[in-house]
Design a protein around this motif. Structure first.
Motif, PDB file in Angstrom:
ATOM      1  N   VAL B 420       0.826  -1.198   0.000  1.00 50.12           N
ATOM      2  CA  VAL B 420       0.000   0.000   0.000  1.00 50.12           C
ATOM      3  C   VAL B 420       0.871   1.263   0.000  1.00 50.12           C
ATOM      4  O   VAL B 420       0.593   2.226  -0.706  1.00 50.12           O
ATOM      5  CB  VAL B 420      -0.933  -0.039   1.233  1.00 50.12           C
ATOM      6  N   ALA B 421       1.966   1.222   0.754  1.00 50.88           N
ATOM      7  CA  ALA B 421       2.880   2.368   0.786  1.00 50.88           C
ATOM      8  C   ALA B 421       3.343   2.697  -0.626  1.00 50.88           C
ATOM      9  O   ALA B 421       3.374   3.853  -1.038  1.00 50.88           O
ATOM     10  CB  ALA B 421       4.075   2.058   1.674  1.00 50.88           C
ATOM     11  N   ARG B 422       3.698   1.660  -1.385  1.00 49.62           N
ATOM     12  CA  ARG B 422       4.159   1.880  -2.750  1.00 49.62           C
ATOM     13  C   ARG B 422       3.015   2.401  -3.625  1.00 49.62           C
ATOM     14  O   ARG B 422       3.164   3.387  -4.345  1.00 49.62           O
ATOM     15  CB  ARG B 422       4.703   0.574  -3.326  1.00 49.62           C
ATOM     16  N   ASP B 441      -4.226  -8.121  10.092  1.00 51.14           N
ATOM     17  CA  ASP B 441      -4.649  -7.797  11.451  1.00 51.14           C
ATOM     18  C   ASP B 441      -5.463  -6.497  11.513  1.00 51.14           C
ATOM     19  O   ASP B 441      -5.469  -5.698  10.589  1.00 51.14           O
ATOM     20  CB  ASP B 441      -3.425  -7.702  12.361  1.00 51.14           C
ATOM     21  N   VAL B 442      -6.136  -6.321  12.624  1.00 54.94           N
ATOM     22  CA  VAL B 442      -7.068  -5.213  12.795  1.00 54.94           C
ATOM     23  C   VAL B 442      -6.379  -3.859  12.628  1.00 54.94           C
ATOM     24  O   VAL B 442      -6.889  -2.959  11.963  1.00 54.94           O
ATOM     25  CB  VAL B 442      -7.722  -5.267  14.198  1.00 54.94           C
ATOM     26  N   GLY B 443      -5.204  -3.734  13.224  1.00 56.10           N
ATOM     27  CA  GLY B 443      -4.497  -2.463  13.172  1.00 56.10           C
ATOM     28  C   GLY B 443      -4.192  -2.050  11.737  1.00 56.10           C
ATOM     29  O   GLY B 443      -4.480  -0.921  11.327  1.00 56.10           O
ATOM     30  N   ALA B 444      -3.619  -2.971  10.973  1.00 61.07           N
ATOM     31  CA  ALA B 444      -3.256  -2.676   9.590  1.00 61.07           C
ATOM     32  C   ALA B 444      -4.508  -2.387   8.776  1.00 61.07           C
ATOM     33  O   ALA B 444      -4.531  -1.480   7.931  1.00 61.07           O
ATOM     34  CB  ALA B 444      -2.481  -3.849   8.993  1.00 61.07           C
ATOM     35  N   THR B 445      -5.573  -3.165   9.039  1.00 64.85           N
ATOM     36  CA  THR B 445      -6.832  -2.977   8.318  1.00 64.85           C
ATOM     37  C   THR B 445      -7.350  -1.558   8.513  1.00 64.85           C
ATOM     38  O   THR B 445      -7.654  -0.847   7.553  1.00 64.85           O
ATOM     39  CB  THR B 445      -7.877  -3.975   8.850  1.00 64.85           C
ATOM     40  N   GLU B 446      -7.397  -1.151   9.753  1.00 62.64           N
ATOM     41  CA  GLU B 446      -7.922   0.167  10.064  1.00 62.64           C
ATOM     42  C   GLU B 446      -7.077   1.247   9.396  1.00 62.64           C
ATOM     43  O   GLU B 446      -7.587   2.211   8.824  1.00 62.64           O
ATOM     44  CB  GLU B 446      -7.884   0.356  11.588  1.00 62.64           C
ATOM     45  N   PHE B 447      -5.773   1.072   9.455  1.00 60.88           N
ATOM     46  CA  PHE B 447      -4.848   2.034   8.877  1.00 60.88           C
ATOM     47  C   PHE B 447      -5.082   2.188   7.373  1.00 60.88           C
ATOM     48  O   PHE B 447      -5.172   3.293   6.843  1.00 60.88           O
ATOM     49  CB  PHE B 447      -3.415   1.571   9.147  1.00 60.88           C
ATOM     50  N   ILE B 448      -5.205   1.047   6.686  1.00 63.89           N
ATOM     51  CA  ILE B 448      -5.358   1.080   5.232  1.00 63.89           C
ATOM     52  C   ILE B 448      -6.689   1.721   4.850  1.00 63.89           C
ATOM     53  O   ILE B 448      -6.774   2.526   3.921  1.00 63.89           O
ATOM     54  CB  ILE B 448      -5.216  -0.349   4.647  1.00 63.89           C
ATOM     55  N   LEU B 452      -7.295   5.110   2.573  1.00 69.26           N
ATOM     56  CA  LEU B 452      -8.119   5.132   1.359  1.00 69.26           C
ATOM     57  C   LEU B 452      -9.072   6.328   1.389  1.00 69.26           C
ATOM     58  O   LEU B 452      -9.212   7.046   0.396  1.00 69.26           O
ATOM     59  CB  LEU B 452      -8.913   3.833   1.226  1.00 69.26           C
ATOM     60  N   VAL B 453      -9.714   6.524   2.522  1.00 72.62           N
ATOM     61  CA  VAL B 453     -10.649   7.646   2.647  1.00 72.62           C
ATOM     62  C   VAL B 453      -9.907   8.965   2.472  1.00 72.62           C
ATOM     63  O   VAL B 453     -10.312   9.845   1.720  1.00 72.62           O
ATOM     64  CB  VAL B 453     -11.357   7.605   4.026  1.00 72.62           C
TER      65      VAL B 453
END
Lengths: 316, 523, 389
Positions: B420-422, B441-448, B452-453
């Motif tokens: 995603v960073a790339r 995991d939940v943390g990464a999911t929330e971050f991504i 996006l938003v």
């Protein structure tokens, strides 16, 4: 030129094609079976070198070609299983295992030849040609009745036992692959090992059998080289036949009959090379032909395959 | 439900089955499942609901972490597929386990070949195949090569393989996913015959019409748990849909209302027929505008993957157009597509997303390695590259020792953050996000999701494909639903939707009018 | 796993492979050693092993051991061709292309350079440069055959390159017999190279007194540096490596996969060919090779030992050259056939290439690292928690 032509149309020329093709055919069958099992053995060259050396030494010590032949075969099989161990158990790239065996096969055999003869003969010898006499070579066989047919008799009769065996083994290999359950398992493992495993076929066992078979064939080929084609072993005597076999396998479409025809083509080109020199032409001009044919035919196969894949889908 | 019935009736009982994979994913939690002799039993649920895991345990391919499996009244440990086969259980996988160059008969008898002396008894093999084919009314051509037969017949060969090995219980994993309508009908006739003979069939599917047509009972799973066992005749399609599809958590994503402007991605009449002659995309048309997130909802396998592949030239459509800012992207090399500002977060991150044994740094520069900023004549500007990778690792909170660490050694969530960073940092005009948070995991999911938003609000067009209903409903500004390769609904405002409505569109119970759907093309 | 542990693992693994190979060598020497008693054989073996291990750079005699510059120079000289084939194989294997054409490539490069060196008079310095470039360029162009067939028609580059080796050898032999042989000599060889083309010996340096060691070694070192930067500091080398790791990833990232695969093989061919020219002009008065020289295969060993990393190529080449010289010394002073090198090399090669060799040890390191990481994470989260309070 007419001189060359008359040389070529002689029975001796056709005889030599079969003789030259035999070891290539053995190696080709080895390449075909491992390829059917889904991998490649590029170490055939080295395996044949080891088999050739030990075969010739054993036949000299025992004074019997049978012992020599069996030794060659056993050496081929054992070494191929060691290759299998590295490839399947230690997860070494099978191509690299093959390269390692070839490295050892070219210089290592000479080393072994020297130290073994040093122990047994009291002096280190660089080849076993001085030890192996025609009496302990694999016998030539003349076929009754056929040998008396003009021309054909001269071409077909009088070959080494192992030359006949090569063509017989070719047929047997084909039968093994297509008529026995072992062959069915080999082909299934090579094409879709998951499918084979899902019905209880042991993929590892089948792979070992396939590489062991390639060792067996290398044993036959090696024995032929040092105990029939030449009298005794000398360095690099296999001279690329193990690699040619890879090409013959590819050129023959991976099938026994095709492999046999390709082997004969290579045999033909080499025989032609020999005749070239006999009439004062350069054999080096004929020798590369089969290699070039291989590249060209692989390119044609590739072209056909790609175009077939591109064909538009049929409507439902 | 099952409680009133005599226990003796069940030939299979799976009790309180839980399965936690070594990566910590709990695929099944206390699931009860049972089969009656001679029934066709549907196992239903969305992707990731845990159906396959449950069936793999029944076929001995996976071992339950806890729970008990009782077969014919006996508690049994199914340690491998061969044990399961010996207990009379057979499974037909979604990806066929067949050897293409062998004949049908050879595939059927593989591993248990009839022999005449040392040879295969081909006649016998053909006879076995033919006899069984007739007995079970499964029409196959024993002598044909598997490579040359149609998919429907391949499936029959698989069913035959199981039956010949003595299976009394057949597990069919989404058998109709690859079949045409006629082939499906044929399969149903055959399954009905088998049922009459006393065989038991487990039928995994999410096609409601099929389920209603053929099954006796059904078990519905959601998020690793069983939602209950029902007599098929007692539940309506709407009930099933409601039980199957639904959010388990409400995310409450914070986002300002979208202010979409001009169209970035314009897709018109995209069509694609796959190699099995199944129409995967049928006249797909839509627009994605600057500043909005357009979500694509739908049960997996309804054309979403194919659509994304077309938009990044990983596959070529049979017809139709796709334009980014007015320029066609169909058939362009990936470098050109990327130059036009398209980024892709691929569904299969291990296949396309990363080079596993390379470093994090090497993975974040793969799309821009030829850019001027990073090069100084023939050589890389290493300081710039270090700076960039360190910045990205920081911005995207990739948990690692340093950017020189091997990317394959990271956890799934951190690997996805690298991808995603790339993809997010290359100044994109359009982001194609295909299952961006699957299995992490939940943390990464929330971050991504937050990223996006954020990007969409800063003027990026986002096309989001997700099998996670909560994600696709709450992240998207507008939403389209795909079913059977077609867009069946468009919702301008994703927030007003209920789970029930979504389920009915996703499972093909409802469809909007062409005019309503057409609104997604903002011409 | 941490970087430090990775390095420790690599060193332990390499050392184990070398130990095993030396044990095999010792066993073979022991079996073949002259002597009637066990003790006698043992002392002969020990003597031979001493020659193998220290002989390449020291003279061993009754009074002790003494550094021998000439021997070290021989070792360096033997590195020249294998550094080039090693680099050649690195570039191609890194792109996951099993092109085995370095063997024919070095012969072709040597031959082309020789022809230019004989028939195209040019000023000193420039002449050698042109010879070497010609050898490299022609070989690079020939490698287009397997490369393009692979990319366009998916023909196995391995089989194709093996066949090319033989075609190259026979054509050179044919040309030698017909057009380029110096008929006044008994052996088949070309006319002598023009003096202007020769690479001067490095003999000015006081310790390097070997006549075999030419400026080629300097060029080889430059080639290593260039290739090291190319592979790890340039976008092209980067793309080659990424394609080798995951071709789908490279394609998706927007790399021109086909072009880069072809490029890697052209460069591989160029390096092999240029190496052939340098070897020829630095060491021989005329071209007389009548068979494939074997440097290509050694180059594969070098590349495997170096893990396809150009920076490690000199080390691997030195190691193999050292062992080779050691075997020569054993042959001279301990009567052990010099071809022992082939077996030692083969065994080391096998264990280096074996992915799962010592995998249990590796696994234990990985687990250890993971445990530490978890512990560290727990500690830091506790700390973080406290801060929040």
């Amino acid at each position: 030129m007419s001189n060359l032509l008359s040389n070529i149309l002689s029975p001796g020329f056709f005889f030599s094609i079969f003789r030259i093709s035999a070891p290539i055919l053995y190696a080709t069958l080895a390449a075909i079976v491992v390829e059917k099992a889904g991998f490649a053995n590029i170490g055939l060259e080295g395996l044949m070198m080891f088999s050739a050396l030990f075969g010739s030494l054993a036949s000299y010590y025992a004074g019997s070609w049978v012992v020599g032949f069996l030794t060659a075969v056993i050496v081929g099989v054992v070494m191929s299983l060691v290759m299998g161990f590295f490839a399947f158990q230690l997860q070494t790239d099978i191509i690299l295992v093959g390269i390692a065996i070839n490295l050892m096969g070219s210089g290592g055999t000479l080393f072994l030849c020297k130290i073994i003869t040093d122990i047994t003969e009291g002096k280190a010898m660089a080849s076993t040609t001085g030890l192996v006499t025609s009496g302990i070579c694999i016998p030539n066989i003349s076929i009754p009745l056929i040998k008396d047919i003009p021309f054909i008799g001269e071409v077909i009769s009088g070959h080494s036992l192992l030359t006949y065996l090569a063509f017989l083994v070719c047929i047997l290999t084909s039968i093994m692959l297509y008529r026995t359950s072992l062959g069915l398992n080999i082909r299934a493992v090579g094409e879709n090992s998951n499918a084979a495993a899902s019905v209880g076929v042991s993929v590892l066992k089948i792979k070992y059998i396939a590489i062991g078979f390639s060792g067996l064939m290398s044993g036959f080929g090696g024995a032929f080289m040092s105990m029939s084609y030449a009298q005794g072993w000398s360095q690099d005597m296999v001279a690329g036949r193990g690699f040619i076999a890879l090409a013959a396998q590819a050129m023959g479409g991976g099938e026994c009959l095709g492999g046999m025809l390709s082997s004969l083509l290579f045999g033909f080109a080499q025989a032609l090379g020999i005749k070239f020199s006999a009439v004062g032409l350069d054999s080096n001009l004929a020798s590369p032909i089969p290699y070039a044919i291989t590249i060209i035919s692989l390119a044609i196969f590739g072209f056909v395959r790609i175009n077939r894949a591109k064909k538009p889908k049929v409507a439902a | 439900m099952g409680d009133g019935v005599n226990r003796e009736e069940y030939i299979v009982q799976m009790k309180q089955i839980s399965k936690v994979y070594s990566n910590g994913v709990a695929a099944n939690q206390g699931v009860d499942f049972n089969l009656k002799k001679g029934e066709i039993h549907a196992l239903m649920g969305e992707n990731g609901a845990g159906k396959s895991t449950l069936m793999k345990m029944l076929f001995g391919m996976e071992q339950p972490t806890s729970g008990e499996i009782v077969i014919n009244g006996e508690t049994t440990v199914l340690s491998s597929p061969s044990v399961a086969i010996s207990k009379g259980i057979g499974m037909v996988h979604q990806h066929f386990m067949l050897v293409p160059s062998l004949s049908v008969a050879e595939n059927v008898v593989l591993g248990m070949v009839p022999k005449k002396g040392i040879f295969i008894d081909k006649e016998k093999a053909i006879e076995i195949t033919r006899e069984n084919a007739e007995k079970y009314n499964l029409h196959v051509e024993p002598e044909m090569r598997v490579a040359d037969i149609p998919v429907g017949m391949k499936q029959k060969v698989e069913i035959l393989k199981a039956l010949v090995r003595g299976a009394k219980i057949l597990i069919l994993d989404e058998p109709t996913a690859v079949l045409t309508a006629q082939e499906t009908e044929e399969l149903f006739r055959e399954l009905t015959t088998l049922k009459k003979e006393g065989y038991t069939v487990v039928f995994i599917s999410h096609k409601l019409n099929e389920i209603k047509e053929i099954t006796d009972r059904l078990t519905i799973m959601r998020n690793g748990r069983s939602m209950g066992v029902y007599e098929t005749k007692d539940v309506s399609k709407e009930d099933i849909s409601r039980l199957m599809v639904g959010r388990d958590v409400v995310l409450n994503v914070q986002k300002d209302p979208a202010k979409p402007t001009e169209t970035v991605l314009k897709v018109r009449d995209l069509e694609y027929v796959n190699e099995w002659n199944k129409k995967m995309l049928n006249k797909v048309s839509f627009d994605v505008r600057k500043g909005e997130i357009l979500g694509i909802a739908g049960v997996e396998g309804n054309g979403q993957k194919e659509l994304i592949d077309m938009l990044f030239n990983l596959n070529v459509p049979d017809a139709g157009t796709a334009e980014v800012n007015g320029r066609s992207i169909i058939g362009l090399p990936q470098a050109k597509i990327r130059e036009m500002g398209v980024s892709l977060v691929p569904e299969d991150r291990m296949l396309y997303g990363i080079a596993g044994t390379a470093s994090i740094e090497e993975n974040v520069i793969s799309d821009r390695c030829a850019k001027k900023e990073l090069n100084n004549g023939p050589l890389f500007k290493m300081s710039e590259i270090h700076k960039l990778s360190e910045q990205l690792v920081k911005d995207y909170t990739v948990l690692c020792k340093s950017p020189a660490q091997q990317v394959g050694m990271l956890s799934g969530g951190n690997i996805q953050k690298v991808v995603v960073a790339r993809e997010f940092s290359n100044d994109p005009a359009l982001i194609l996000a295909d299952q961006p948070t699957r299995g992490i995991d939940v943390g990464a999911t929330e971050f991504i999701r937050k990223k996006l938003v954020e990007l969409s609000r800063s003027g990026v067009a986002v096309l989001l494909v997700s099998a996670d209903l909560a994600e696709v409903m709450e992240l998207s500004d507008s939403l389209i639903v795909m079913h059977n390769g077609r867009i069946v609904a468009y919702f301008r405002d994703a927030e007003t939707l209920t789970d029930e409505e979504m389920g009915e569109y996703m499972l093909g119970l409802k469809e909007q009018t062409p005019e309503e759907i057409r609104r997604v093309c903002h011409d | 796993m941490t970087r430090k542990r990775e390095i420790i693992f690599s060193i332990v693994r390499g050392a184990m492979a070398i130990m095993i190979a030396l044990l095999v060598a010792m066993l073979l020497i022991f079996i073949s050693a002259d002597g009637d008693s066990f003790g006698e054989k043992l002392s002969v073996t020990a003597e031979a092993m001493k020659q193998l291990l220290v002989g390449p750079i020291f003279r061993i005699n009754a009074t002790g051991i003494k550094f021998e510059g000439k021997r070290l120079a021989d070792v360096f000289a033997a590195m020249i061709p294998t550094i080039f084939t090693g680099l050649s194989v690195c570039v191609m294997f890194a792109a996951n292309q099993f092109n085995l054409g370095s063997e024919g490539g070095i012969m072709l490069g040597a031959f082309i350079s020789a022809i230019v060196a004989i028939y195209m008079p040019l000023p000193r310095g420039l002449h050698a440069l042109v010879c070497i470039l010609a050898g490299g360029l022609v070989t690079g162009l020939v490698m287009l055959i397997p490369a393009i067939l692979k990319v366009k028609l998916n023909v196995s580059e391995m089989v194709c390159s093996l066949m090319l080796n033989y075609i190259i050898m026979y054509i050179i032999k044919y040309l030698m017999n017909t057009s380029y042989a110096d008929k006044s000599k008994g052996q088949i060889q070309t006319y002598p190279f023009l003096n202007s083309s020769k690479l001067p010996a490095l003999s000015q340096a006081p310790i390097f007194t070997s006549s075999k060691l030419s400026w080629g070694i300097v060029i080889a070192v430059i080639a290593v540096v260039v290739m090291g930067f190319f592979m790890y500091r340039s976008r092209w080398g980067y793309q080659i490596r990424m394609i080798g790791i995951n071709q789908d990833f490279a394609k998706y990232s927007g790399m021109k996969v086909g072009f880069v695969i072809v490029l890697s093989q052209i460069i591989g061919g160029f390096l092999a060919g240029a190496g052939g020219g340098i070897e020829m002009l630095g060491r021989y008065p005329s071209f007389s090779w009548s068979a494939l020289p074997g440097y290509g295969w050694t180059g594969i060993t070098v590349a495997i030992l170096a893990g396809n990393n150009p920076w490690f190529v000199p080390l691997a080449a030195f190691f193999l050259a050292y062992l080779g010289k050691g075997c020569d010394m054993m042959a001279t002073y301990a009567n052990v056939p010099t071809q022992l090198i082939a077996i030692v090399q083969g065994v080391i090669f096998l264990f280096f290439a074996a992915e799962s060799f010592l995998s249990r040890y590796r696994q234990s390191l990985v687990v250890k690292t993971a445990k530490e990481e978890i512990a560290a994470k727990m500690a830091s989260s506790e700390e973080g928690g406290k801060k929040d309070e």
